[in-house]
Write a protein that holds these residues in place. Structure first.
Motif, PDB file in Angstrom:
ATOM      1  N   TYR A   1      18.002 -57.970  16.737  1.00 47.42           N
ATOM      2  CA  TYR A   1      18.859 -57.753  17.594  1.00 47.42           C
ATOM      3  C   TYR A   1      19.586 -56.386  17.651  1.00 47.42           C
TER       4      TYR A   1
ATOM      5  N   LYS B   1       9.912 -59.045  25.577  1.00 43.91           N
ATOM      6  CA  LYS B   1       9.191 -57.898  24.996  1.00 43.91           C
ATOM      7  C   LYS B   1       7.770 -57.314  25.535  1.00 43.91           C
TER       8      LYS B   1
ATOM      9  N   GLU C   1      14.007 -69.465  21.600  1.00 45.73           N
ATOM     10  CA  GLU C   1      14.293 -68.355  21.412  1.00 45.73           C
ATOM     11  C   GLU C   1      13.204 -67.381  21.207  1.00 45.73           C
TER      12      GLU C   1
ATOM     13  N   TRP D   1       6.365 -57.935  19.848  1.00 47.08           N
ATOM     14  CA  TRP D   1       6.029 -59.295  20.309  1.00 47.08           C
ATOM     15  C   TRP D   1       4.989 -59.811  19.843  1.00 47.08           C
TER      16      TRP D   1
ATOM     17  N   ASP E   1       6.082 -61.590  16.879  1.00 48.29           N
ATOM     18  CA  ASP E   1       7.005 -62.612  16.930  1.00 48.29           C
ATOM     19  C   ASP E   1       5.882 -63.933  17.593  1.00 48.29           C
TER      20      ASP E   1
ATOM     21  N   PHE F   1      12.190 -64.245  24.230  1.00 50.32           N
ATOM     22  CA  PHE F   1      12.160 -62.798  23.595  1.00 50.32           C
ATOM     23  C   PHE F   1      10.642 -62.297  23.641  1.00 50.32           C
TER      24      PHE F   1
END
Length: 281
Positions: A226, A152, A144, A201, A204, A148
């Motif tokens: 989200y 991104k 996940e 990102w 992340d 993403f």
């Protein structure tokens, strides 16, 4: 490359932690000299922290993204230090009442470590996961993250290209906003919002590395949760968007306003919104 302003901000923060911890554990009365010292310390921290990005930007443009983020971090750290110094900590539940007398008058290193972690959380928002994931959940969460991050990165590159294309078509530079037409300004505003969300990102990637290295034991607070699943503006603004700032405002403004000043939820919410507005300005 880490800017000198960010380095100086970090050094100033680390140097201020022992003093802030001392003041947090010494709650003087309104006319007490300790109360005056606290106000002087808090005022000095605001002056130093907010002054660093403005004065020490030799390797950054005054209007660059790096300067904006450094100034935001300085504001957040000054706000957090204000909260821990001015407002005494709430009593914590102890498993054993005799624990209160274990250390006596000696310095409590465990408590100091928790204090430092609480303040520095906003520089690296890492916390332990509620439960250790099994192998399937661990792999699913890692995939996940990767998915993403890719989405991104693609969105960030696309918005950057579109913004540059608009500026090129208008024969304008990014610092000439006064010359934008309303239509151009609207397009750039939308693209800028998407760009801010997409550029998370980088955070992340940090979260993924922490998650992998600790085998799912620790996770990093994500900037967004989200946001496209929001069912209302309240949910979008209060729970899913900019979660780090929301967490900060909740614990430094909203909760103290209710706990220590007995303000209503409406007034506390207004104060939180006002402080958030100052931060974003």
């Amino acid at each position: 490359m880490v800017s000198s302003a960010l380095i100086h901000l970090g050094v100033s923060l680390i140097a201020s932690l022992p003093i802030a911890y001392h003041f947090r554990n010494n709650d003087g009365g309104a006319g007490d000299s300790t109360a005056t010292a606290k106000r002087i310390f808090v005022g000095a921290m605001w002056a130093i922290f907010l002054g660093i990005p403005l004065v020490d930007h030799d390797d950054m443009s005054l209007h660059s993204f790096e300067t904006m983020m450094t100034a935001s971090l300085a504001f957040m750290m000054a706000l957090k230090l204000t909260q821990v110094v001015i407002y005494p900590p709430l009593p914590r539940k102890r498993k054993d009442k005799a624990e209160d007398n274990i250390h006596g008058s000696s310095f409590d290193w465990k408590d100091f470590g928790q204090f430092v972690g609480d303040v520095l959380f906003y520089m690296l928002p890492v916390s332990r996961t509620e439960e250790l994931p099994n192998r399937t959940k661990f792999l699913y969460k890692a995939m996940e993250y990767i998915f993403f991050i890719g989405v991104k990165m693609l969105a960030a590159s696309t918005t950057q290209i579109l913004m540059l294309r608009i500026l090129d078509d208008e024969h304008l530079k990014s610092d000439e906003m006064l010359h934008f037409t309303s239509a151009t300004y609207g397009k750039l505003l939308i693209l800028f919002g998407v760009s801010v969300a997409a550029n998370s990102w980088q955070q992340d990637v940090q979260g993924l590395l922490i998650y992998l290295v600790t085998l799912g034991r620790y996770t990093m607070l994500s900037f967004y949760d989200y946001v496209f699943l929001s069912s209302s503006l309240k949910e979008f603004w209060g729970r899913r968007y900019n979660r780090l700032v929301n967490h900060l405002i909740l614990h430094t403004v909203y909760i103290p306003a209710q706990t220590y000043h007995n303000y209503s939820k409406r007034i506390s919410g207004f104060l939180a919104f006002a402080v958030s507005g100052v931060l974003h300005s």
